[in-house]
Write a protein that holds these residues in place. Structure first.
Motif, PDB file in Angstrom:
ATOM      1  N   PRO A 121       3.295   1.632  49.571  1.00 37.59           N
ATOM      2  CA  PRO A 121       2.510   2.876  49.639  1.00 37.59           C
ATOM      3  C   PRO A 121       3.098   3.990  48.772  1.00 37.59           C
ATOM      4  O   PRO A 121       2.959   5.167  49.114  1.00 37.59           O
ATOM      5  CB  PRO A 121       2.575   3.223  51.128  1.00 37.59           C
ATOM      6  N   ASP A 122       3.764   3.625  47.681  1.00 38.43           N
ATOM      7  CA  ASP A 122       4.411   4.638  46.841  1.00 38.43           C
ATOM      8  C   ASP A 122       3.418   5.648  46.293  1.00 38.43           C
ATOM      9  O   ASP A 122       3.732   6.834  46.154  1.00 38.43           O
ATOM     10  CB  ASP A 122       5.154   3.968  45.686  1.00 38.43           C
ATOM     11  N   ALA A 123       2.204   5.173  45.966  1.00 41.26           N
ATOM     12  CA  ALA A 123       1.191   6.083  45.433  1.00 41.26           C
ATOM     13  C   ALA A 123       0.823   7.146  46.462  1.00 41.26           C
ATOM     14  O   ALA A 123       0.646   8.324  46.121  1.00 41.26           O
ATOM     15  CB  ALA A 123      -0.052   5.292  45.020  1.00 41.26           C
ATOM     16  N   PHE A 124       0.718   6.748  47.727  1.00 38.85           N
ATOM     17  CA  PHE A 124       0.425   7.712  48.790  1.00 38.85           C
ATOM     18  C   PHE A 124       1.595   8.676  48.986  1.00 38.85           C
ATOM     19  O   PHE A 124       1.386   9.871  49.207  1.00 38.85           O
ATOM     20  CB  PHE A 124       0.132   6.975  50.100  1.00 38.85           C
ATOM     21  N   VAL A 125       2.811   8.155  48.921  1.00 34.34           N
ATOM     22  CA  VAL A 125       3.992   9.006  49.110  1.00 34.34           C
ATOM     23  C   VAL A 125       4.067  10.064  48.013  1.00 34.34           C
ATOM     24  O   VAL A 125       4.295  11.254  48.287  1.00 34.34           O
ATOM     25  CB  VAL A 125       5.270   8.147  49.119  1.00 34.34           C
ATOM     26  N   ILE A 152       0.722   6.019  55.467  1.00 33.65           N
ATOM     27  CA  ILE A 152       2.092   5.652  55.088  1.00 33.65           C
ATOM     28  C   ILE A 152       2.884   5.146  56.291  1.00 33.65           C
ATOM     29  O   ILE A 152       3.517   4.079  56.236  1.00 33.65           O
ATOM     30  CB  ILE A 152       2.815   6.859  54.457  1.00 33.65           C
ATOM     31  N   LYS A 153       2.861   5.893  57.379  1.00 32.60           N
ATOM     32  CA  LYS A 153       3.741   5.609  58.509  1.00 32.60           C
ATOM     33  C   LYS A 153       3.144   4.640  59.529  1.00 32.60           C
ATOM     34  O   LYS A 153       3.878   3.886  60.176  1.00 32.60           O
ATOM     35  CB  LYS A 153       4.115   6.917  59.209  1.00 32.60           C
ATOM     36  N   ASP A 154       1.841   4.670  59.682  1.00 36.03           N
ATOM     37  CA  ASP A 154       1.218   3.884  60.755  1.00 36.03           C
ATOM     38  C   ASP A 154       0.450   2.676  60.222  1.00 36.03           C
ATOM     39  O   ASP A 154       0.603   1.562  60.734  1.00 36.03           O
ATOM     40  CB  ASP A 154       0.280   4.788  61.564  1.00 36.03           C
ATOM     41  N   GLU A 155      -0.371   2.894  59.208  1.00 37.86           N
ATOM     42  CA  GLU A 155      -1.263   1.810  58.772  1.00 37.86           C
ATOM     43  C   GLU A 155      -0.566   0.772  57.904  1.00 37.86           C
ATOM     44  O   GLU A 155      -0.838  -0.432  58.040  1.00 37.86           O
ATOM     45  CB  GLU A 155      -2.466   2.384  58.023  1.00 37.86           C
ATOM     46  N   TRP A 156       0.327   1.202  57.021  1.00 39.83           N
ATOM     47  CA  TRP A 156       0.926   0.240  56.100  1.00 39.83           C
ATOM     48  C   TRP A 156       1.702  -0.864  56.827  1.00 39.83           C
ATOM     49  O   TRP A 156       1.555  -2.043  56.477  1.00 39.83           O
ATOM     50  CB  TRP A 156       1.816   0.947  55.082  1.00 39.83           C
ATOM     51  N   PRO A 157       2.507  -0.534  57.829  1.00 42.96           N
ATOM     52  CA  PRO A 157       3.164  -1.627  58.576  1.00 42.96           C
ATOM     53  C   PRO A 157       2.168  -2.558  59.269  1.00 42.96           C
ATOM     54  O   PRO A 157       2.404  -3.767  59.358  1.00 42.96           O
ATOM     55  CB  PRO A 157       4.028  -0.883  59.603  1.00 42.96           C
ATOM     56  N   LEU A 158       1.047  -2.004  59.744  1.00 44.05           N
ATOM     57  CA  LEU A 158       0.046  -2.826  60.413  1.00 44.05           C
ATOM     58  C   LEU A 158      -0.665  -3.755  59.435  1.00 44.05           C
ATOM     59  O   LEU A 158      -1.076  -4.865  59.802  1.00 44.05           O
ATOM     60  CB  LEU A 158      -0.989  -1.933  61.115  1.00 44.05           C
ATOM     61  N   MET A 159      -0.816  -3.315  58.194  1.00 44.22           N
ATOM     62  CA  MET A 159      -1.518  -4.121  57.200  1.00 44.22           C
ATOM     63  C   MET A 159      -0.784  -5.423  56.902  1.00 44.22           C
ATOM     64  O   MET A 159      -1.395  -6.413  56.511  1.00 44.22           O
ATOM     65  CB  MET A 159      -1.714  -3.314  55.914  1.00 44.22           C
ATOM     66  N   ARG A 201      -2.623  -7.369  41.126  1.00 48.07           N
ATOM     67  CA  ARG A 201      -2.713  -6.136  40.340  1.00 48.07           C
ATOM     68  C   ARG A 201      -3.951  -5.334  40.721  1.00 48.07           C
ATOM     69  O   ARG A 201      -3.924  -4.101  40.751  1.00 48.07           O
ATOM     70  CB  ARG A 201      -2.733  -6.465  38.851  1.00 48.07           C
ATOM     71  N   SER A 202      -5.034  -6.046  41.019  1.00 52.99           N
ATOM     72  CA  SER A 202      -6.260  -5.368  41.438  1.00 52.99           C
ATOM     73  C   SER A 202      -6.059  -4.638  42.760  1.00 52.99           C
ATOM     74  O   SER A 202      -6.589  -3.543  42.965  1.00 52.99           O
ATOM     75  CB  SER A 202      -7.399  -6.391  41.557  1.00 52.99           C
ATOM     76  N   THR A 203      -5.277  -5.251  43.666  1.00 58.09           N
ATOM     77  CA  THR A 203      -4.990  -4.590  44.939  1.00 58.09           C
ATOM     78  C   THR A 203      -4.236  -3.290  44.724  1.00 58.09           C
ATOM     79  O   THR A 203      -4.538  -2.268  45.341  1.00 58.09           O
ATOM     80  CB  THR A 203      -4.160  -5.528  45.836  1.00 58.09           C
ATOM     81  N   ASP A 204      -3.249  -3.318  43.845  1.00 61.16           N
ATOM     82  CA  ASP A 204      -2.496  -2.098  43.525  1.00 61.16           C
ATOM     83  C   ASP A 204      -3.413  -1.049  42.907  1.00 61.16           C
ATOM     84  O   ASP A 204      -3.298   0.147  43.197  1.00 61.16           O
ATOM     85  CB  ASP A 204      -1.350  -2.431  42.571  1.00 61.16           C
ATOM     86  N   ALA A 205      -4.354  -1.487  42.063  1.00 58.03           N
ATOM     87  CA  ALA A 205      -5.301  -0.548  41.442  1.00 58.03           C
ATOM     88  C   ALA A 205      -6.222   0.075  42.486  1.00 58.03           C
ATOM     89  O   ALA A 205      -6.581   1.253  42.382  1.00 58.03           O
ATOM     90  CB  ALA A 205      -6.127  -1.279  40.381  1.00 58.03           C
ATOM     91  N   LYS A 206      -6.583  -0.694  43.506  1.00 55.24           N
ATOM     92  CA  LYS A 206      -7.446  -0.166  44.565  1.00 55.24           C
ATOM     93  C   LYS A 206      -6.717   0.906  45.374  1.00 55.24           C
ATOM     94  O   LYS A 206      -7.337   1.891  45.809  1.00 55.24           O
ATOM     95  CB  LYS A 206      -7.904  -1.308  45.475  1.00 55.24           C
ATOM     96  N   VAL A 207      -5.419   0.727  45.577  1.00 54.77           N
ATOM     97  CA  VAL A 207      -4.629   1.761  46.252  1.00 54.77           C
ATOM     98  C   VAL A 207      -4.609   3.027  45.416  1.00 54.77           C
ATOM     99  O   VAL A 207      -4.776   4.141  45.936  1.00 54.77           O
ATOM    100  CB  VAL A 207      -3.190   1.259  46.501  1.00 54.77           C
ATOM    101  N   GLN A 208      -4.443   2.878  44.111  1.00 51.10           N
ATOM    102  CA  GLN A 208      -4.438   4.025  43.217  1.00 51.10           C
ATOM    103  C   GLN A 208      -5.786   4.740  43.239  1.00 51.10           C
ATOM    104  O   GLN A 208      -5.851   5.981  43.227  1.00 51.10           O
ATOM    105  CB  GLN A 208      -4.125   3.571  41.787  1.00 51.10           C
ATOM    106  N   ASP A 209      -6.869   3.975  43.292  1.00 53.83           N
ATOM    107  CA  ASP A 209      -8.211   4.579  43.345  1.00 53.83           C
ATOM    108  C   ASP A 209      -8.388   5.413  44.604  1.00 53.83           C
ATOM    109  O   ASP A 209      -8.940   6.519  44.555  1.00 53.83           O
ATOM    110  CB  ASP A 209      -9.283   3.481  43.301  1.00 53.83           C
TER     111      ASP A 209
END
Length: 257
Positions: A240-244, A111-118, A68-76
């Motif tokens: 990456p829904d927050a970014f989208v 969204i397109k490049d980094e998320w798959p690499l992560m 949950r903290s990871t998801d919150a960091k994406v939101q931040d």
């Protein structure tokens, strides 16, 4: 779907192996002999079971909080990114448009490049260069008056928060359970399942069903821990829904200017 089928397949395999081991053990040691020690075995097994259950429950709770903290960091990160794009409008052209376009480009790259690499534990060099260009463009801004100076300080603060939030989001995928803890959990599973063989029951198949159920539950919990421990890959992932969503809002915002 592939990962879910793999979980089911491995779980069934472990359950089958546990039952097979029980049958072999029972063929070597009759249930009459085991039944004589049911009272002692039951007392000891209660202690072993509680200790292992507490261990698994503790790890699941910690991993869920980290997930949950990871998801919150994406939101931040998304919020900081949107704040920079919004606040930069008080400055003059062409810097304003260049910075806003670069922020949009950064969101697309994440969204397109980094998320798959992560999912592979890597980061996008393109996204990293993009955020560095944002930083470089903001550094080049020369506030024209006191009003812009106030906003410039605010933008720099939020830009630093933006950069830090990105680092936190990436590092969140690297905070994994140590190998020693995995060894303890796996060894504990073997002990807990193996100890269940020591009870003497007349009905072998009833005993087999209990052992299979126990091993199935344990392996499923271990799979859950593994999934939560890898927030950017596997079955349970931070998307990456927050970014989208934010990218869509940013595009509408820029189009309305």
């Amino acid at each position: 779907m592939t990962e879910a089928l793999l979980v089911v397949f491995v779980t069934l395999i472990v359950m089958g192996i546990s039952v097979l081991c029980l049958i072999i053990f029972r063929s070597k040691v009759g249930h009459e002999l085991l039944a004589k020690h049911n009272d002692v075995a039951g007392f000891i097994y209660a202690v072993v079971g509680v200790i292992y259950a507490v261990l698994l429950a503790f790890v699941v709770i910690v991993e869920w909080e980290m997930f949950r903290s990871t998801d919150a960091k994406v939101q931040d990160e998304v919020q900081c990114m949107a704040s920079v794009l919004r606040d930069i409008q008080v400055f003059d052209e062409p810097q304003k448009s260049l910075i806003q376009k670069e922020i949009v480009n950064y969101a697309n790259l994440v969204i397109k490049d980094e998320w798959p690499l992560m999912s592979e534990g890597k980061v996008s060099e393109k996204a990293l260069k993009s955020i560095r260009r944002v930083f470089s463009l903001i550094v080049q801004i020369k506030p024209a008056n006191d009003y812009q100076k106030i906003w410039y300080q605010e933008v720099v603060t939020r830009l630093n928060n933006f950069y830090n939030a990105r680092n936190h989001r990436i590092e969140a995928g690297k905070d994994c359970i140590p190998g020693l803890m995995w060894s303890i959990m796996l060894f504990g599973a073997v002990i807990t399942i193996g100890f269940s063989f020591l009870f003497g029951t007349e009905n072998l198949w009833a005993h087999a069903c209990m052992v299979a159920s126990l091993s199935g539950v344990i392996i499923l919990v271990l799979f859950l821990i593994f999934a939560l421990d890898h927030p950017y890959s596997g079955i349970l992932i931070v998307k990456p829904d927050a970014f989208v969503d934010q990218l869509s809002r940013m595009m509408n915002y820029l189009a309305s200017q």
